[in-house]
Design a protein around this motif. Sequence first.
Motif, mmCIF file in Angstrom:
data_model
loop_
_atom_site.group_PDB
_atom_site.id
_atom_site.type_symbol
_atom_site.label_atom_id
_atom_site.label_comp_id
_atom_site.label_asym_id
_atom_site.label_seq_id
_atom_site.Cartn_x
_atom_site.Cartn_y
_atom_site.Cartn_z
ATOM 1 N N MET A 240 74.099 38.063 36.669
ATOM 2 C CA MET A 240 73.044 38.521 37.534
ATOM 3 C C MET A 240 71.828 37.617 37.369
ATOM 4 S SD MET A 240 71.442 42.312 37.714
ATOM 5 C CE MET A 240 72.053 42.905 39.251
ATOM 6 N N LYS A 241 71.236 37.252 38.468
ATOM 7 C CA LYS A 241 70.103 36.339 38.441
ATOM 8 C C LYS A 241 68.786 37.105 38.312
ATOM 9 C CE LYS A 241 70.320 33.391 41.852
ATOM 10 N NZ LYS A 241 70.628 32.587 43.015
ATOM 11 N N PHE A 242 67.923 36.599 37.450
ATOM 12 C CA PHE A 242 66.598 37.170 37.285
ATOM 13 C C PHE A 242 65.571 36.051 37.471
ATOM 14 C CE2 PHE A 242 69.332 39.918 34.726
ATOM 15 C CZ PHE A 242 69.048 41.137 35.303
ATOM 16 N N PRO A 243 65.095 35.869 38.687
ATOM 17 C CA PRO A 243 64.156 34.765 38.912
ATOM 18 C C PRO A 243 62.817 34.993 38.222
ATOM 19 C CG PRO A 243 64.462 36.062 40.918
ATOM 20 C CD PRO A 243 65.397 36.610 39.886
ATOM 21 N N LEU A 244 62.300 33.912 37.672
ATOM 22 C CA LEU A 244 60.965 33.944 37.089
ATOM 23 C C LEU A 244 59.918 33.873 38.191
ATOM 24 C CD1 LEU A 244 61.451 31.324 34.235
ATOM 25 C CD2 LEU A 244 61.325 33.801 33.983
ATOM 26 N N TYR A 245 60.218 33.032 39.179
ATOM 27 C CA TYR A 245 59.247 32.792 40.251
ATOM 28 C C TYR A 245 59.974 32.167 41.432
ATOM 29 C CZ TYR A 245 55.160 30.823 42.654
ATOM 30 O OH TYR A 245 54.214 30.499 43.582
ATOM 31 N N THR A 246 59.594 32.578 42.623
ATOM 32 C CA THR A 246 60.149 32.021 43.856
ATOM 33 C C THR A 246 58.995 31.716 44.793
ATOM 34 O OG1 THR A 246 62.144 33.370 43.615
ATOM 35 C CG2 THR A 246 61.710 32.465 45.793
ATOM 36 N N PHE A 247 59.058 30.550 45.425
ATOM 37 C CA PHE A 247 58.078 30.284 46.479
ATOM 38 C C PHE A 247 58.780 29.721 47.701
ATOM 39 C CE2 PHE A 247 57.884 26.178 44.220
ATOM 40 C CZ PHE A 247 57.917 25.268 45.275
ATOM 41 N N GLU A 248 58.128 29.911 48.834
ATOM 42 C CA GLU A 248 58.656 29.466 50.121
ATOM 43 C C GLU A 248 57.561 28.706 50.854
ATOM 44 O OE1 GLU A 248 59.798 31.706 54.226
ATOM 45 O OE2 GLU A 248 60.722 32.488 52.403
ATOM 46 N N VAL A 249 57.938 27.579 51.441
ATOM 47 C CA VAL A 249 57.011 26.786 52.236
ATOM 48 C C VAL A 249 57.668 26.518 53.581
ATOM 49 C CG1 VAL A 249 55.836 24.558 52.437
ATOM 50 C CG2 VAL A 249 55.974 25.678 50.217
ATOM 51 N N THR A 250 56.940 26.756 54.650
ATOM 52 C CA THR A 250 57.453 26.481 55.981
ATOM 53 C C THR A 250 56.342 25.914 56.849
ATOM 54 O OG1 THR A 250 58.644 27.396 57.869
ATOM 55 C CG2 THR A 250 57.040 28.830 56.831
ATOM 56 N N SER A 251 56.705 24.985 57.711
ATOM 57 C CA SER A 251 55.753 24.372 58.627
ATOM 58 C C SER A 251 56.511 23.609 59.710
ATOM 59 C CB SER A 251 54.839 23.403 57.871
ATOM 60 O OG SER A 251 53.981 22.732 58.775
ATOM 61 N N PRO A 252 55.981 23.594 60.928
ATOM 62 C CA PRO A 252 56.620 22.796 61.976
ATOM 63 C C PRO A 252 56.290 21.305 61.844
ATOM 64 C CG PRO A 252 54.751 23.991 62.872
ATOM 65 C CD PRO A 252 54.919 24.436 61.447
ATOM 66 N N SER A 253 55.256 20.971 61.093
ATOM 67 C CA SER A 253 54.814 19.588 60.925
ATOM 68 C C SER A 253 55.307 19.036 59.587
ATOM 69 C CB SER A 253 53.288 19.521 60.969
ATOM 70 O OG SER A 253 52.797 18.356 60.371
ATOM 71 N N GLU A 254 55.933 17.876 59.605
ATOM 72 C CA GLU A 254 56.422 17.266 58.362
ATOM 73 C C GLU A 254 55.270 16.972 57.406
ATOM 74 O OE1 GLU A 254 58.522 13.166 56.888
ATOM 75 O OE2 GLU A 254 59.069 13.919 58.858
ATOM 76 N N LYS A 255 54.191 16.442 57.933
ATOM 77 C CA LYS A 255 53.044 16.092 57.096
ATOM 78 C C LYS A 255 52.449 17.343 56.428
ATOM 79 C CE LYS A 255 49.009 13.151 57.375
ATOM 80 N NZ LYS A 255 48.188 12.320 58.261
ATOM 81 N N GLU A 256 52.298 18.409 57.192
ATOM 82 C CA GLU A 256 51.771 19.668 56.655
ATOM 83 C C GLU A 256 52.756 20.274 55.655
ATOM 84 O OE1 GLU A 256 49.083 22.996 56.406
ATOM 85 O OE2 GLU A 256 48.863 20.928 57.022
ATOM 86 N N PHE A 257 54.039 20.179 55.949
ATOM 87 C CA PHE A 257 55.072 20.691 55.054
ATOM 88 C C PHE A 257 54.984 20.019 53.682
ATOM 89 C CE2 PHE A 257 59.318 20.075 53.241
ATOM 90 C CZ PHE A 257 59.670 21.393 53.012
ATOM 91 N N VAL A 258 54.875 18.705 53.658
ATOM 92 C CA VAL A 258 54.786 17.962 52.398
ATOM 93 C C VAL A 258 53.521 18.348 51.641
ATOM 94 C CG1 VAL A 258 54.540 15.651 51.405
ATOM 95 C CG2 VAL A 258 56.216 16.061 53.212
ATOM 96 N N ARG A 259 52.414 18.507 52.353
ATOM 97 C CA ARG A 259 51.150 18.888 51.722
ATOM 98 C C ARG A 259 51.255 20.286 51.097
ATOM 99 N NH1 ARG A 259 46.792 21.673 52.565
ATOM 100 N NH2 ARG A 259 47.280 22.368 54.650
ATOM 101 N N LEU A 260 51.835 21.236 51.830
ATOM 102 C CA LEU A 260 51.990 22.598 51.319
ATOM 103 C C LEU A 260 52.957 22.653 50.132
ATOM 104 C CD1 LEU A 260 52.152 24.563 54.693
ATOM 105 C CD2 LEU A 260 50.277 24.580 53.025
ATOM 106 N N LEU A 261 54.007 21.846 50.173
ATOM 107 C CA LEU A 261 54.956 21.792 49.072
ATOM 108 C C LEU A 261 54.279 21.258 47.810
ATOM 109 C CD1 LEU A 261 57.799 22.130 47.968
ATOM 110 C CD2 LEU A 261 58.358 19.872 48.894
ATOM 111 N N GLN A 262 53.494 20.204 47.941
ATOM 112 C CA GLN A 262 52.762 19.655 46.790
ATOM 113 C C GLN A 262 51.803 20.697 46.211
ATOM 114 O OE1 GLN A 262 53.159 16.857 45.142
ATOM 115 N NE2 GLN A 262 54.778 16.159 46.500
ATOM 116 N N ARG A 263 51.134 21.425 47.081
ATOM 117 C CA ARG A 263 50.195 22.462 46.626
ATOM 118 C C ARG A 263 50.947 23.547 45.843
ATOM 119 N NH1 ARG A 263 46.636 25.271 51.004
ATOM 120 N NH2 ARG A 263 45.607 23.263 50.944
ATOM 121 N N ALA A 264 52.101 23.965 46.356
ATOM 122 C CA ALA A 264 52.888 25.000 45.674
ATOM 123 C C ALA A 264 53.364 24.511 44.307
ATOM 124 C CB ALA A 264 54.072 25.412 46.537
#
Length: 100
Positions: free
Chosen positions: A1-25
């Motif tokens: 059984m999996k017990f995650p410590l932490y999960t995050f999700e990043v979504t964006s229609p823009s590649e540039k914004e997606f990369v920026r949000l991923l780095q921030r996360a």
Amino acid sequence: MKFPLYTFEVTSPSEKEFVRLLQRALNSLPAVVEQEISAADRFRIRLMLEDYVVGLLKDVRALQPLSRNWIRSDYLIIVQFEKTQATICFNGQELVIRFG
């Protein structure tokens, strides 16, 4: 059984914004991840994640001119940290990184 410590999700229609949000996360991981996963393993996960995403972004860009109707327009990544592995799911493609 999996017990995650932490999960995050990043979504964006823009590649540039997606990369920026991923780095921030990635730069704002909670203390529980930093306590349970060593700095070396976090660094390894980050490098593998960036390499994996960059490779898939190239594939997505290459396919977009061929058929806009069949390609998802948003970029979506879900990253789940557990004590012994991290799971990366990017637009339906999954990668499991084991460590510890």
